[in-house]
Motif scaffolding. Sequence first.
Motif, PDB file in Angstrom:
ATOM      1  N   VAL A 282     -45.753 -74.028  -6.468  1.00 46.78           N
ATOM      2  CA  VAL A 282     -46.035 -73.416  -5.369  1.00 46.78           C
ATOM      3  C   VAL A 282     -45.704 -74.517  -3.945  1.00 46.78           C
ATOM      4  O   VAL A 282     -45.309 -74.124  -3.043  1.00 46.78           O
ATOM      5  CB  VAL A 282     -47.517 -73.044  -5.085  1.00 46.78           C
ATOM      6  CG1 VAL A 282     -47.642 -72.237  -3.517  1.00 46.78           C
ATOM      7  CG2 VAL A 282     -47.503 -71.866  -6.171  1.00 46.78           C
ATOM      8  N   ALA A 283     -46.237 -75.677  -4.144  1.00 50.60           N
ATOM      9  CA  ALA A 283     -46.165 -76.619  -3.147  1.00 50.60           C
ATOM     10  C   ALA A 283     -44.661 -77.261  -2.813  1.00 50.60           C
ATOM     11  O   ALA A 283     -44.250 -77.641  -1.868  1.00 50.60           O
ATOM     12  CB  ALA A 283     -47.019 -77.752  -3.488  1.00 50.60           C
ATOM     13  N   ALA A 284     -43.865 -77.315  -3.774  1.00 54.02           N
ATOM     14  CA  ALA A 284     -42.638 -77.973  -3.545  1.00 54.02           C
ATOM     15  C   ALA A 284     -41.790 -77.972  -4.851  1.00 54.02           C
ATOM     16  O   ALA A 284     -41.992 -77.474  -5.938  1.00 54.02           O
ATOM     17  CB  ALA A 284     -42.966 -79.702  -3.316  1.00 54.02           C
ATOM     18  N   THR A 285     -40.593 -78.447  -4.608  1.00 56.30           N
ATOM     19  CA  THR A 285     -39.514 -78.400  -5.671  1.00 56.30           C
ATOM     20  C   THR A 285     -38.924 -79.945  -5.859  1.00 56.30           C
ATOM     21  O   THR A 285     -38.589 -80.557  -4.642  1.00 56.30           O
ATOM     22  CB  THR A 285     -38.405 -77.455  -5.526  1.00 56.30           C
ATOM     23  OG1 THR A 285     -38.966 -76.254  -5.341  1.00 56.30           O
ATOM     24  CG2 THR A 285     -37.290 -77.296  -6.736  1.00 56.30           C
TER      25      THR A 285
ATOM     26  N   ILE B  57     -35.374 -86.131  -5.223  1.00 57.06           N
ATOM     27  CA  ILE B  57     -35.521 -85.428  -4.108  1.00 57.06           C
ATOM     28  C   ILE B  57     -36.591 -84.131  -3.874  1.00 57.06           C
ATOM     29  O   ILE B  57     -36.483 -83.314  -4.846  1.00 57.06           O
ATOM     30  CB  ILE B  57     -34.124 -84.717  -3.414  1.00 57.06           C
ATOM     31  CG1 ILE B  57     -33.235 -85.912  -3.249  1.00 57.06           C
ATOM     32  CG2 ILE B  57     -34.133 -83.968  -2.057  1.00 57.06           C
ATOM     33  CD1 ILE B  57     -31.707 -85.403  -2.876  1.00 57.06           C
ATOM     34  N   ALA B  58     -37.588 -84.318  -3.237  1.00 60.35           N
ATOM     35  CA  ALA B  58     -38.364 -83.452  -3.018  1.00 60.35           C
ATOM     36  C   ALA B  58     -38.589 -82.690  -1.651  1.00 60.35           C
ATOM     37  O   ALA B  58     -38.381 -83.101  -0.600  1.00 60.35           O
ATOM     38  CB  ALA B  58     -39.917 -83.947  -3.161  1.00 60.35           C
ATOM     39  N   LEU B  59     -38.423 -81.157  -2.221  1.00 62.01           N
ATOM     40  CA  LEU B  59     -38.427 -80.361  -0.849  1.00 62.01           C
ATOM     41  C   LEU B  59     -39.744 -79.525  -0.899  1.00 62.01           C
ATOM     42  O   LEU B  59     -40.193 -78.867  -1.979  1.00 62.01           O
ATOM     43  CB  LEU B  59     -37.430 -79.501  -0.794  1.00 62.01           C
ATOM     44  CG  LEU B  59     -35.670 -80.235  -1.033  1.00 62.01           C
ATOM     45  CD1 LEU B  59     -34.612 -79.214  -1.099  1.00 62.01           C
ATOM     46  CD2 LEU B  59     -35.579 -80.961   0.339  1.00 62.01           C
TER      47      LEU B  59
ATOM     48  N   PRO C 140     -37.799 -76.808   9.926  1.00 67.53           N
ATOM     49  CA  PRO C 140     -39.176 -76.259   9.293  1.00 67.53           C
ATOM     50  C   PRO C 140     -39.049 -76.568   7.671  1.00 67.53           C
ATOM     51  O   PRO C 140     -39.165 -75.833   7.068  1.00 67.53           O
ATOM     52  CB  PRO C 140     -39.185 -75.010   9.629  1.00 67.53           C
ATOM     53  CG  PRO C 140     -37.572 -74.486   9.709  1.00 67.53           C
ATOM     54  CD  PRO C 140     -37.185 -75.632  10.217  1.00 67.53           C
ATOM     55  N   ILE C 141     -38.859 -77.885   7.556  1.00 69.83           N
ATOM     56  CA  ILE C 141     -38.818 -78.219   5.886  1.00 69.83           C
ATOM     57  C   ILE C 141     -39.282 -79.833   5.823  1.00 69.83           C
ATOM     58  O   ILE C 141     -38.990 -80.547   6.813  1.00 69.83           O
ATOM     59  CB  ILE C 141     -37.487 -78.125   5.347  1.00 69.83           C
ATOM     60  CG1 ILE C 141     -37.576 -78.143   3.870  1.00 69.83           C
ATOM     61  CG2 ILE C 141     -36.349 -79.026   5.895  1.00 69.83           C
ATOM     62  CD1 ILE C 141     -36.243 -77.605   3.319  1.00 69.83           C
ATOM     63  N   SER C 142     -40.102 -80.007   4.771  1.00 75.42           N
ATOM     64  CA  SER C 142     -40.212 -81.375   4.677  1.00 75.42           C
ATOM     65  C   SER C 142     -39.499 -82.124   3.276  1.00 75.42           C
ATOM     66  O   SER C 142     -39.074 -81.012   2.540  1.00 75.42           O
ATOM     67  CB  SER C 142     -42.142 -81.433   4.132  1.00 75.42           C
ATOM     68  OG  SER C 142     -42.611 -81.063   5.396  1.00 75.42           O
ATOM     69  N   PHE C 143     -39.129 -83.039   3.405  1.00 75.60           N
ATOM     70  CA  PHE C 143     -38.432 -83.700   2.313  1.00 75.60           C
ATOM     71  C   PHE C 143     -38.804 -85.117   2.080  1.00 75.60           C
ATOM     72  O   PHE C 143     -39.482 -85.684   3.092  1.00 75.60           O
ATOM     73  CB  PHE C 143     -37.169 -83.573   2.447  1.00 75.60           C
ATOM     74  CG  PHE C 143     -36.492 -84.361   3.640  1.00 75.60           C
ATOM     75  CD1 PHE C 143     -36.267 -85.801   3.228  1.00 75.60           C
ATOM     76  CD2 PHE C 143     -36.352 -83.800   4.877  1.00 75.60           C
ATOM     77  CE1 PHE C 143     -35.508 -86.381   4.463  1.00 75.60           C
ATOM     78  CE2 PHE C 143     -35.549 -84.610   5.744  1.00 75.60           C
ATOM     79  CZ  PHE C 143     -35.508 -85.957   5.481  1.00 75.60           C
TER      80      PHE C 143
ATOM     81  N   GLY D 193     -44.480 -86.375  -0.539  1.00 79.99           N
ATOM     82  CA  GLY D 193     -44.075 -87.845  -0.964  1.00 79.99           C
ATOM     83  C   GLY D 193     -43.603 -87.870  -2.584  1.00 79.99           C
ATOM     84  O   GLY D 193     -44.377 -87.166  -3.134  1.00 79.99           O
ATOM     85  N   VAL D 194     -42.592 -88.541  -2.751  1.00 83.99           N
ATOM     86  CA  VAL D 194     -42.069 -88.601  -4.225  1.00 83.99           C
ATOM     87  C   VAL D 194     -41.768 -89.932  -4.549  1.00 83.99           C
ATOM     88  O   VAL D 194     -41.158 -90.597  -3.747  1.00 83.99           O
ATOM     89  CB  VAL D 194     -40.820 -87.652  -4.407  1.00 83.99           C
ATOM     90  CG1 VAL D 194     -39.779 -88.084  -3.804  1.00 83.99           C
ATOM     91  CG2 VAL D 194     -40.577 -87.445  -6.218  1.00 83.99           C
TER      92      VAL D 194
END
Length: 238
Positions: free
Chosen positions: A14-17, A113-115, A99-102, A122-123
Amino acid sequence: MHESFHWLRLHASVAATVFHVDLSSHASREREALDWLDEAERSRQRRFVHPRPSREFTLCRAALRSLLCRELNCSNGDLSFGMSKFGKPFARVKGVAAPISFNVSHSGRHGMIALAPEGRIGVDVEERSTNRNLDVCIRLLFAPDERAEFETVSAQDKVKLFYRLWTLKEALIKATGAGLSIDTAKFEIPLAMVRGEKRGIFQFPDTLAVAWGLEDIGNAEFAAALAHERDEQLGEIR
């Protein structure tokens, strides 16, 4: 995104890919990736002295650009990057913050790469190596209770434990965007995760108002971890 970039979705929640990028040497893939970079990025790429870091930067940045263009529904020409106070990049579309965090990490043949749709993230990824002086690293990088755990495992398991804990700590530090201002020996990974749990909740001792979801996403090839900011009321990412 072109298949020649060789990325695969490694992990989704749910949080990230999180996407894995193949950073193996491949001349045609590197040429194609270079075409995705803007002039500032190409200038940075030319400053690398050795081929490996140049390749890692080029392939990871091209993959990041392509993934962001897909998520933000924009052209590569409209995409640019800004920089936070501590040097953490953020995406802009036509000059406006997106509007996106990576977050990006790479080690050897492996890029991550985390989105995330929102909230800090953070990854970290690390290829495991037996060439490190682990005893020195453990003494300098980990808190007392963590150091005690290393005394309970075999030499082989010590390598695995080191990289698992180190990637978890690095993912947390990268998520905050505070960089080297955080001393990794001043905070501890949740004990259940130290002992093998894949997921946990973490709070820095001096910022208890913020909770972080923490995930071990490593496998037999590499150690890797993901950290994401949580909304405590919803139990989800902010």
